[in-house]
Design an enzyme around this catalytic site. Structure first.
Site, PDB file in Angstrom:
ATOM      1  N   HIS A 213       0.717  -1.251   0.235  1.00 36.14           N
ATOM      2  CA  HIS A 213      -0.191   0.425  -0.206  1.00 36.14           C
ATOM      3  C   HIS A 213       0.833   1.387   0.021  1.00 36.14           C
ATOM      4  CE1 HIS A 213      -3.192  -2.897   0.322  1.00 36.14           C
ATOM      5  NE2 HIS A 213      -3.961  -2.013  -0.194  1.00 36.14           N
ATOM      6  N   CYS A 527      -9.509  -2.570 -10.461  1.00 39.11           N
ATOM      7  CA  CYS A 527      -9.495  -1.797  -9.614  1.00 39.11           C
ATOM      8  C   CYS A 527      -7.911  -2.204  -8.989  1.00 39.11           C
ATOM      9  CB  CYS A 527     -10.187  -1.553  -8.568  1.00 39.11           C
ATOM     10  SG  CYS A 527     -10.319  -2.909  -7.490  1.00 39.11           S
TER      11      CYS A 527
HETATM   12  C1  PEP Z   1      -6.530  -5.063  -4.572  1.00 40.83           C
HETATM   13  O1  PEP Z   1      -6.390  -5.969  -3.500  1.00 40.83           O
HETATM   14  O2  PEP Z   1      -6.492  -5.260  -5.920  1.00 40.83           O
HETATM   15  C2  PEP Z   1      -7.795  -4.106  -4.057  1.00 40.83           C
HETATM   16  C3  PEP Z   1      -7.975  -2.951  -5.161  1.00 40.83           C
HETATM   17  O3  PEP Z   1      -7.417  -3.589  -2.862  1.00 40.83           O
HETATM   18  P1  PEP Z   1      -6.606  -2.792  -2.380  1.00 40.83           P
HETATM   19  O4  PEP Z   1      -4.768  -2.856  -3.147  1.00 40.83           O
HETATM   20  O5  PEP Z   1      -6.628  -1.619  -1.450  1.00 40.83           O
HETATM   21  O6  PEP Z   1      -5.596  -4.318  -0.582  1.00 40.83           O
END
Ligand code: PEP
Ligand code: MG
Length: 590
Positions: A213, A527
């Site tokens: 993240h 996403c």
């Molecule tokens: C994912 O896991 O691809 C996602 C979009 O959520 P995050 O990156 O916030 O875990």
């Protein structure tokens, strides 16, 4: 001497500047430039902080002279002497003055910077006793910082743009006004958010994976960055010249003039390319054979809606609401605060749809970095995302009510992360109904929402039927889908080379989800970071994907790929890639 460090490329572009090493996160301080007129008052702030600590120690020394050896052992007196000596050390004092006077750092920044310089010298000492004095130095620095809190600067920090300095400017201008590159062992996602308001032109960390993240937030800032550049915080010294090649994941330290010139050229090329892409801003994202493609934005804070609109996004496909909950010493935002934040995001999108994902706390997104989950062996497999929400229904209902209320202000979708069991789906749906009932009982208005689920656990991708039964739309979270399919910690740089979006198992799960949704007429988007990776755009189009959600900074480059694509031809090719044992090789040859 020039040397390079290899890490993972997380945010594209070239940054050239001087290194700023940040101390341990315990000493997280504000970083801003002061006005030259503030130099003496900032030096005074450090001096008063230091004097306060000196006085405190001297008081303690006086009081222990009256005590017996039991209450005040000899070691304590010796320790206080060491602390006094460190506080009065000329190198600390003159170093701090240098950072304030010559670099215009604010007082706290100057103090922690000088701490790093001296701490490094301690690290290099042969004598173990002396090496251990580093901890004392950190302690007294913390004390001075605490003492300074009472005399904080009242003048608003001036902002300075360091982003667009070219290599040519740098050669001509080696004054305080050069870009700064932050070098740290690790940065939390919340540290990264602070960056939005900060002065750094790029950053380097020792640890972290490509889809950690921290890296994701870096990408949203659109500044060159390299993570997983092991030992960089030990090899790079304060104020060294460094180049970040965010495309290659390489850091060049102390570059020679020839290398500097070469990267300066690359930097200008990158800027020209950005300029060229910006011409596509108002061009609709339609493939050569007429398929309309939806390009949405991923955002972390309501204020990011502005950059989403500016980048030409046709909506927000993922609002990571957990960033509203993080870095608040565990004090969660109440319903009103959340409602205002969601409303700002919705209004910021000026009538375009906004997909708000319910809180995804856990794993590498702790509520607070000091609350990092060390109690559990595998936090990524633990109480994360919807599991955390269902474990605390009062907190979850607060969020649901806030989102439902905000939906009055514009088209809103509600997205649930990390679902895997039918029972969790039913439980979630029941709580959404309950939130509506609570609002009805209070006579508070709320708007309609479409409800979607993230497909980010292989088990979910393999049991789509139940998801298609309950949800209006699905969104594929490839970051976690890859992590859980391949059993690779997305935040661990030591296994980053195995984190592969092109693994046939990952591609089959993604393609299968898209195909099933298309057959059932359900809206589906991706996403995860795969959606913003231009090397994968054609493959995803070939798999039938028509909706991509990514960081605003990636939208135009993906749009360019879309405009050049002929879906008719890509479909057959994607089928071949999917049936390959090593799909990466075929995709590379295409
Ligand atoms: C994912 O896991 O691809 C996602 C979009 O959520 P995050 O990156 O916030 O875990
Ligand atoms: Mg996820």
């Amino acid at each position: 001497m020039t040397f390079s460090i290899h890490g993972l490329a997380v945010a594209r572009g070239i940054a050239i500047g001087r290194a700023v090493l940040v101390a341990s996160s315990r000493m997280d301080v504000a970083h801003y430039f002061i006005d030259p007129s503030q130099v003496s008052s900032e030096i005074d702030r450090v001096r008063s902080g230091r004097n306060a600590v000196v006085e405190e120690i001297q008081r303690l020394q006086t009081s222990i002279t009256h005590m017996g050896p039991k209450e005040a052992p000899h070691e304590l007196a010796a320790l206080l002497d060491v602390h006094l000596m460190l506080l009065k050390d000329e190198e600390l004092v003159s170093g701090v003055k240098h950072w304030i006077t010559d670099r215009l750092y604010n007082a706290e920044w100057a103090l922690t910077t000088q701490l790093e310089v001296i701490a490094r010298q301690f690290d290099e000492m042969e004598d173990e006793y002396l090496r251990e004095r580093k901890a004392d130095l950190e302690q007294i620095t913390e004390k001075v910082l605490r003492a300074m809190k009472g005399v904080a600067s009242v003048i608003a920090p001036p902002t300075r743009s360091v982003r667009n300095k070219t290599q040519q400017d740098l050669l001509l201008d080696d004054t305080v006004d050069v870009p700064l590159i932050l070098v740290a062992h690790d940065l939390s996602p919340t540290d990264m958010l602070q960056f939005k308001k900060s002065v750094f032109a790029g950053f380097i960390t020792d640890v972290g994976g490509k889809t950690s993240h921290t890296a994701i937030v870096a990408r949203s800032l659109d500044i060159p960055a390299v993570v997983g550049a092991r030992l960089s915080s030990q090899l790079i010294r304060q104020d060294d010249w460094v180049i970040i090649d965010g495309d290659a994941g390489v850091v060049v330290v102390d570059p020679s003039p020839i290398i500097l010139a070469e990267y300066g050229f690359k930097q200008r090329q990158g800027e020209l390319e950005r300029g060229r892409l910006s011409r596509l801003l108002h061009t609709p994202a339609v493939t050569m054979d007429g398929h309309k493609i939806e390009l949405l934005a991923n955002i972390e804070m309501p204020e990011d809606a502005l950059s989403a609109v500016k980048a030409g996004a046709v909506g927000v496909g993922l609002f990571r609401s957990e960033f509203l909950f993080m870095g608040r010493q565990g004090k969660l935002p109440n319903e009103e605060e959340q409602y205002q934040a969601y409303k700002r995001a919705i209004e910021g999108m000026q009538g375009l749809p906004v997909t708000i994902r319910t809180v995804d706390i856990g794993a590498d997104k702790p509520l607070d970095k000091s609350l990092k989950d060390e109690a559990h062996m595998n936090p990524a497999l633990g109480l994360r995302a919807i599991r955390w929400s269902l474990a605390d229904p009062a907190m979850f209902l607060t969020q649901l009510r806030a989102i439902l209320r905000a939906a009055v202000h514009g088209q809103t979708n509600l997205l649930i992360p990390m679902l895997v069991h039918a029972s969790e789906i039913r439980h979630t749906m029941a709580l959404i109904d309950h939130a509506r009932v609570e609002l009805d009982n209070r006579g508070v208005a709320y708007g309609p929402v479409k409800i979607g689920a993230m497909i980010e656990i292989p088990a979910a991708a393999l049991t789509l039927k139940v998801f298609l039964k309950y949800f209006d739309f699905l969104s594929i979270g490839t970051n976690d889908l890859i992590q859980y399919t391949l059993a690779i910690d997305r935040a661990d740089e030591s296994v980053a080379h195995l984190y592969d979006p092109m693994h046939p198992a990952v591609l089959r799960l993604v393609a299968g989800t898209i195909a099933e949704c298309n057959t059932q007429g359900k809206h589906v988007s991706v996403c995860g970071e795969m959606a913003g990776d231009v090397t994968l755009t054609r493959l995803l189009l070939g798999m039938g994907l028509r909706s991509f959600s990514m960081h605003p900074a990636q939208i135009l480059a993906v749009k360019q790929e879309v405009l050049r694509a002929d879906v008719g031809k890509l479909t057959a090719w994607a089928e071949q890639v999917l049936s390959d044992d090593e799909p990466g090789l075929r995709a590379m040859r295409h």
